[in-house]
Design a protein around this motif. Structure first.
Motif, mmCIF file in Angstrom:
data_model
loop_
_atom_site.group_PDB
_atom_site.id
_atom_site.type_symbol
_atom_site.label_atom_id
_atom_site.label_comp_id
_atom_site.label_asym_id
_atom_site.label_seq_id
_atom_site.Cartn_x
_atom_site.Cartn_y
_atom_site.Cartn_z
ATOM 1 N N ALA A 94 0.930 -1.253 0.029
ATOM 2 C CA ALA A 94 -0.191 -0.053 -0.039
ATOM 3 C C ALA A 94 0.771 1.356 -0.072
ATOM 4 O O ALA A 94 0.769 2.278 -0.754
ATOM 5 C CB ALA A 94 -1.013 0.157 1.171
ATOM 6 N N SER A 104 -5.927 2.367 -3.379
ATOM 7 C CA SER A 104 -6.462 2.272 -2.151
ATOM 8 C C SER A 104 -6.514 0.883 -1.931
ATOM 9 O O SER A 104 -7.425 -0.028 -2.477
ATOM 10 C CB SER A 104 -7.934 3.040 -2.142
ATOM 11 O OG SER A 104 -8.739 2.322 -1.088
ATOM 12 N N MET A 105 -6.148 0.420 -0.703
ATOM 13 C CA MET A 105 -6.007 -0.928 -0.563
ATOM 14 C C MET A 105 -6.572 -1.172 0.746
ATOM 15 O O MET A 105 -6.339 -0.445 1.856
ATOM 16 C CB MET A 105 -4.445 -1.576 -0.287
ATOM 17 C CG MET A 105 -3.687 -1.212 -1.507
ATOM 18 S SD MET A 105 -2.365 -2.311 -1.811
ATOM 19 C CE MET A 105 -1.422 -1.592 -3.228
ATOM 20 N N GLY A 106 -7.521 -2.085 1.102
ATOM 21 C CA GLY A 106 -8.304 -2.348 2.238
ATOM 22 C C GLY A 106 -8.397 -4.159 2.612
ATOM 23 O O GLY A 106 -8.079 -4.920 1.808
ATOM 24 N N SER A 107 -8.308 -4.176 3.711
ATOM 25 C CA SER A 107 -8.206 -5.736 4.148
ATOM 26 C C SER A 107 -9.560 -5.831 4.990
ATOM 27 O O SER A 107 -9.789 -5.375 6.128
ATOM 28 C CB SER A 107 -6.872 -6.171 5.146
ATOM 29 O OG SER A 107 -7.346 -7.200 5.771
ATOM 30 N N THR A 142 -10.399 -10.697 3.037
ATOM 31 C CA THR A 142 -10.405 -10.413 1.475
ATOM 32 C C THR A 142 -9.761 -9.200 1.524
ATOM 33 O O THR A 142 -9.768 -8.166 2.047
ATOM 34 C CB THR A 142 -11.980 -10.045 1.092
ATOM 35 O OG1 THR A 142 -12.654 -11.444 1.602
ATOM 36 C CG2 THR A 142 -12.180 -9.743 -0.355
ATOM 37 N N VAL A 196 -8.710 -6.078 -0.966
ATOM 38 C CA VAL A 196 -9.174 -5.352 -2.116
ATOM 39 C C VAL A 196 -8.216 -4.193 -2.467
ATOM 40 O O VAL A 196 -7.791 -3.589 -1.675
ATOM 41 C CB VAL A 196 -10.588 -4.825 -1.815
ATOM 42 C CG1 VAL A 196 -11.242 -3.900 -2.719
ATOM 43 C CG2 VAL A 196 -11.474 -5.808 -1.235
ATOM 44 N N ARG A 252 -8.349 -0.771 -4.894
ATOM 45 C CA ARG A 252 -9.067 -0.098 -5.829
ATOM 46 C C ARG A 252 -8.421 0.958 -6.432
ATOM 47 O O ARG A 252 -7.330 1.695 -5.647
ATOM 48 C CB ARG A 252 -10.153 0.653 -5.023
ATOM 49 C CG ARG A 252 -10.998 -0.414 -4.040
ATOM 50 C CD ARG A 252 -12.149 0.470 -3.171
ATOM 51 N NE ARG A 252 -12.823 -0.407 -2.488
ATOM 52 C CZ ARG A 252 -12.268 -0.535 -1.183
ATOM 53 N NH1 ARG A 252 -11.125 0.225 -0.623
ATOM 54 N NH2 ARG A 252 -12.834 -1.190 -0.406
ATOM 55 N N THR A 270 -4.219 -4.189 10.203
ATOM 56 C CA THR A 270 -3.589 -3.580 8.970
ATOM 57 C C THR A 270 -3.465 -2.207 8.587
ATOM 58 O O THR A 270 -4.035 -1.335 9.433
ATOM 59 C CB THR A 270 -4.486 -4.145 7.580
ATOM 60 O OG1 THR A 270 -5.764 -3.904 7.785
ATOM 61 C CG2 THR A 270 -4.177 -5.707 7.569
ATOM 62 N N HIS A 271 -2.734 -1.631 7.556
ATOM 63 C CA HIS A 271 -2.383 -0.156 7.427
ATOM 64 C C HIS A 271 -3.611 0.697 7.544
ATOM 65 O O HIS A 271 -3.854 1.946 7.848
ATOM 66 C CB HIS A 271 -1.535 -0.154 6.213
ATOM 67 C CG HIS A 271 -2.201 -0.374 5.057
ATOM 68 N ND1 HIS A 271 -2.301 -1.541 4.467
ATOM 69 C CD2 HIS A 271 -3.047 0.450 4.295
ATOM 70 C CE1 HIS A 271 -3.227 -1.750 3.482
ATOM 71 N NE2 HIS A 271 -3.547 -0.411 3.183
ATOM 72 N N ASP A 272 -4.820 0.033 6.796
ATOM 73 C CA ASP A 272 -6.022 0.811 6.591
ATOM 74 C C ASP A 272 -6.910 0.827 8.125
ATOM 75 O O ASP A 272 -7.874 1.676 8.004
ATOM 76 C CB ASP A 272 -6.768 0.298 5.571
ATOM 77 C CG ASP A 272 -7.187 -1.127 5.713
ATOM 78 O OD1 ASP A 272 -6.437 -1.918 6.345
ATOM 79 O OD2 ASP A 272 -8.427 -1.670 5.331
#
Lengths: 239, 239
Positions: free
Chosen positions: A194, A201-204, A216, A218, A220, B75-77
């Motif tokens: 990230a 934009s990265m999400g877990s 999962t 993701v 974007r 996680t980073h988010d």
């Protein structure tokens, strides 16, 4: 390259009381992503004039476009149109163009116009009507706010007629990788990726299925080539 | 007799992008109605520090209690804990009490503690921990804000442990009547009834099934006798 922003204001006691589960927000969010408009915020408020007026003013000032759902029917709890007029300092009354649309609809079905039905022709003075192909009572656009019905079939139809008139940016593309490890093992490499791709934009999103943990992941973004490159690195990291 | 008020702040890009349909709000709304706390507003914001901080400050000031969901993983988010500390002017670091809970959980499952997992022990200095019986990583209470996980099973478990500690008012009771007429015919008598019972909240929710129009009429209130009386009049009006 920043996409235009949007917000949604859901109006209705029935969602806050847990009676109804909102469906319109999920629909609109998906549609906006496809046309490259960023849904930045959603607010849900009760059928309360002060709450509606304050929320729509705040959202209208903060985002390019606002969509509202709910509260434009004929019953006493339908106060959205009056609130919108007040929020933007416009007068409101039964408008001839809206009344004609309703009258034509009722004539076809042999239904009598009455005081309650006429309430649905109350539209702020400078608003533009939004077509309602399902049940005829129109929505309207006031300033940068699209005021639409809460009934999901009508809301969808109104969104479909409004979206082609909006200018979006590049569609938001999502790619997904499911990893069967705990997020605590995923976080390090995923965070590094990230950081290497600030434009994405990265999400877990962790899950637990059949007693097994996983997440999962993701990614974007708007640039397909960059997205593919990052996804390849992600897959490699968790192969 | 006014019930205490609550608001919810849902944190997460995945809902605004249309990828995920939020389930936590609907769950919390139902639970709060049962214990006599009025859910007055919901906001959904992205994983964006400024948006989270502004929203939680506004909601914390406006309502008795605030519940947040999302963004407290490894996680980073996951930036919720840091945002809460900043919003309320507290310092934040790995806390011994939270670390001990995580360590005990990982020892049992033979999982190694690492930097990412330790992030979940970062808790604002003056916050009280909220138990997480599902996956151990705690939520926390800061000022009047309950900060909870976004994973629905964990969110539910945290709500279950928090709710008994809150003082609610009289439970909100709903009664429903389905009427197979257009809302335009319902509005007059229903509005008159609503005006006669200002202590009750009455809403009309139109539907269209098999090409026929109708509406679900809902009366909500805290006084069972008054609710029964109003429902009897409603049934009589649309018999």
């Amino acid at each position: 390259m920043t996409n235009p922003t949007a917000a949604m204001l859901v109006i209705g006691d029935e969602i806050l009381s847990g009676r109804t589960r909102d469906a319109n927000m999920h629909h609109l969010a998906g549609e906006l992503a496809e046309v490259g408009i960023t849904m930045a915020e959603v607010r849900i408020v009760a059928d309360d004039a002060e709450a509606i007026i304050n929320a729509v003013r705040a959202l209208s000032a903060a985002y390019d476009t606002v969509f509202t759902s709910g509260g434009i029917g004929p019953t006493h709890d339908d106060i959205t149109a009056d609130c919108m007029a007040q929020a933007f300092g416009q007068s409101i009354d039964v408008r001839d163009d809206a009344r004609a649309i309703l009258q034509a609809h009722y004539d076809k079905s042999g239904t009598q116009m009455n005081e309650a039905r006429l309430r649905m022709a109350r539209i702020p003075a400078d608003a533009d009507l939004i077509e309602n192909p399902v049940s005829s009572a129109p929505g309207f656009k006031i300033e940068n706010v699209y005021v639409m019905a809460g009934v999901p079939s009508v809301f969808k139809a109104m969104v479909a007629s409004v979206l082609p008139t909006l200018t979006g940016g590049a569609p938001l593309i999502s790619k997904t990788l499911t990893v069967h490890r705990g997020e605590g093992d995923i976080a390090g490499p995923f965070g590094a990726l990230a950081a290497a791709y600030p434009a994405l934009s990265m999400g877990s999103y962790p899950f637990q299925r059949d007693g097994k943990y996983g997440a999962t992941l993701v990614i974007r973004g708007q640039d397909t080539a960059m997205l593919d490159e990052a996804m390849a690195k992600l897959a490699e990291a968790f192969a």
